[in-house]
Write a protein that holds these residues in place. Sequence first.
Motif, short mmCIF file in Angstrom:
data_model
loop_
_atom_site.label_atom_id
_atom_site.label_comp_id
_atom_site.label_asym_id
_atom_site.label_seq_id
_atom_site.Cartn_x
_atom_site.Cartn_y
_atom_site.Cartn_z
N VAL A 44 0.83 -1.20 0.00
CA VAL A 44 0.00 0.00 0.00
C VAL A 44 0.86 1.25 0.00
O VAL A 44 2.03 1.21 0.37
CB VAL A 44 -0.94 0.03 1.22
CG1 VAL A 44 -1.95 -1.10 1.16
CG2 VAL A 44 -0.18 0.00 2.52
N THR A 45 0.24 2.35 -0.43
CA THR A 45 0.88 3.66 -0.41
C THR A 45 -0.01 4.60 0.38
O THR A 45 -1.24 4.56 0.24
CB THR A 45 1.05 4.20 -1.84
OG1 THR A 45 1.87 3.29 -2.57
CG2 THR A 45 1.68 5.57 -1.84
N SER A 46 0.58 5.41 1.21
CA SER A 46 -0.19 6.37 1.99
C SER A 46 -0.71 7.49 1.09
O SER A 46 0.01 8.01 0.25
CB SER A 46 0.68 6.97 3.09
OG SER A 46 -0.05 7.94 3.80
N ALA A 47 -1.99 7.86 1.30
CA ALA A 47 -2.59 8.94 0.52
C ALA A 47 -2.99 10.09 1.44
O ALA A 47 -3.89 10.86 1.13
CB ALA A 47 -3.80 8.42 -0.24
N GLY A 48 -2.35 10.19 2.58
CA GLY A 48 -2.65 11.27 3.50
C GLY A 48 -3.50 10.82 4.66
O GLY A 48 -3.62 9.64 4.94
N VAL A 49 -4.14 11.79 5.32
CA VAL A 49 -4.92 11.51 6.53
C VAL A 49 -6.37 11.90 6.29
O VAL A 49 -6.65 12.98 5.76
CB VAL A 49 -4.34 12.28 7.73
CG1 VAL A 49 -5.18 12.07 8.97
CG2 VAL A 49 -2.90 11.85 7.98
N VAL A 50 -7.29 11.02 6.67
CA VAL A 50 -8.73 11.27 6.57
C VAL A 50 -9.35 10.97 7.92
O VAL A 50 -9.18 9.87 8.45
CB VAL A 50 -9.38 10.37 5.49
CG1 VAL A 50 -10.89 10.53 5.48
CG2 VAL A 50 -8.79 10.65 4.12
N ALA A 51 -10.02 11.94 8.51
CA ALA A 51 -10.69 11.78 9.80
C ALA A 51 -9.73 11.24 10.87
O ALA A 51 -10.09 10.39 11.67
CB ALA A 51 -11.90 10.86 9.66
N GLY A 52 -8.49 11.73 10.83
CA GLY A 52 -7.52 11.34 11.84
C GLY A 52 -6.89 9.97 11.62
O GLY A 52 -6.13 9.50 12.46
N LYS A 53 -7.21 9.33 10.49
CA LYS A 53 -6.61 8.02 10.19
C LYS A 53 -5.86 8.10 8.88
O LYS A 53 -6.25 8.82 7.96
CB LYS A 53 -7.70 6.94 10.08
CG LYS A 53 -8.42 6.69 11.38
CD LYS A 53 -9.42 5.57 11.23
CE LYS A 53 -10.11 5.30 12.55
NZ LYS A 53 -10.99 4.13 12.46
N GLU A 54 -4.74 7.36 8.78
CA GLU A 54 -3.96 7.34 7.55
C GLU A 54 -4.72 6.55 6.49
O GLU A 54 -5.17 5.44 6.75
CB GLU A 54 -2.59 6.72 7.80
CG GLU A 54 -1.69 6.76 6.61
CD GLU A 54 -0.29 6.23 6.87
OE1 GLU A 54 0.57 6.40 6.01
OE2 GLU A 54 -0.08 5.62 7.94
N LEU A 55 -4.88 7.12 5.29
CA LEU A 55 -5.56 6.45 4.19
C LEU A 55 -4.53 5.69 3.36
O LEU A 55 -3.56 6.28 2.87
CB LEU A 55 -6.29 7.46 3.32
CG LEU A 55 -6.97 6.89 2.06
CD1 LEU A 55 -8.05 5.88 2.44
CD2 LEU A 55 -7.55 8.02 1.23
#
Length: 73
Positions: A8-19
């Motif tokens: 997987v690759t990180s796509a940033g943070v959404v609602a306090g969780k890493e996407l």
Amino acid sequence: MPATALQVTSAGVVAGKELLIPTGEQGPTLPHVQDWVTAKLKAKIAVKDVSTSVLVKGIKQWAAYGRKEAKAP
């Protein structure tokens, strides 16, 4: 349900969780996620369940495990 290892690759943070977004090729498929965890522990590779702190895009049932990786100086 069989378990498949994904990169997987990180796509940033959404609602306090890493996407996390699945990328690359799929890894090995095992009968159960516990088989993967057991193999890592036998190889002395410490893994930690991080499922509560990440989101995985496009997959309904998943578990996420993190591990420390050594970085070159």
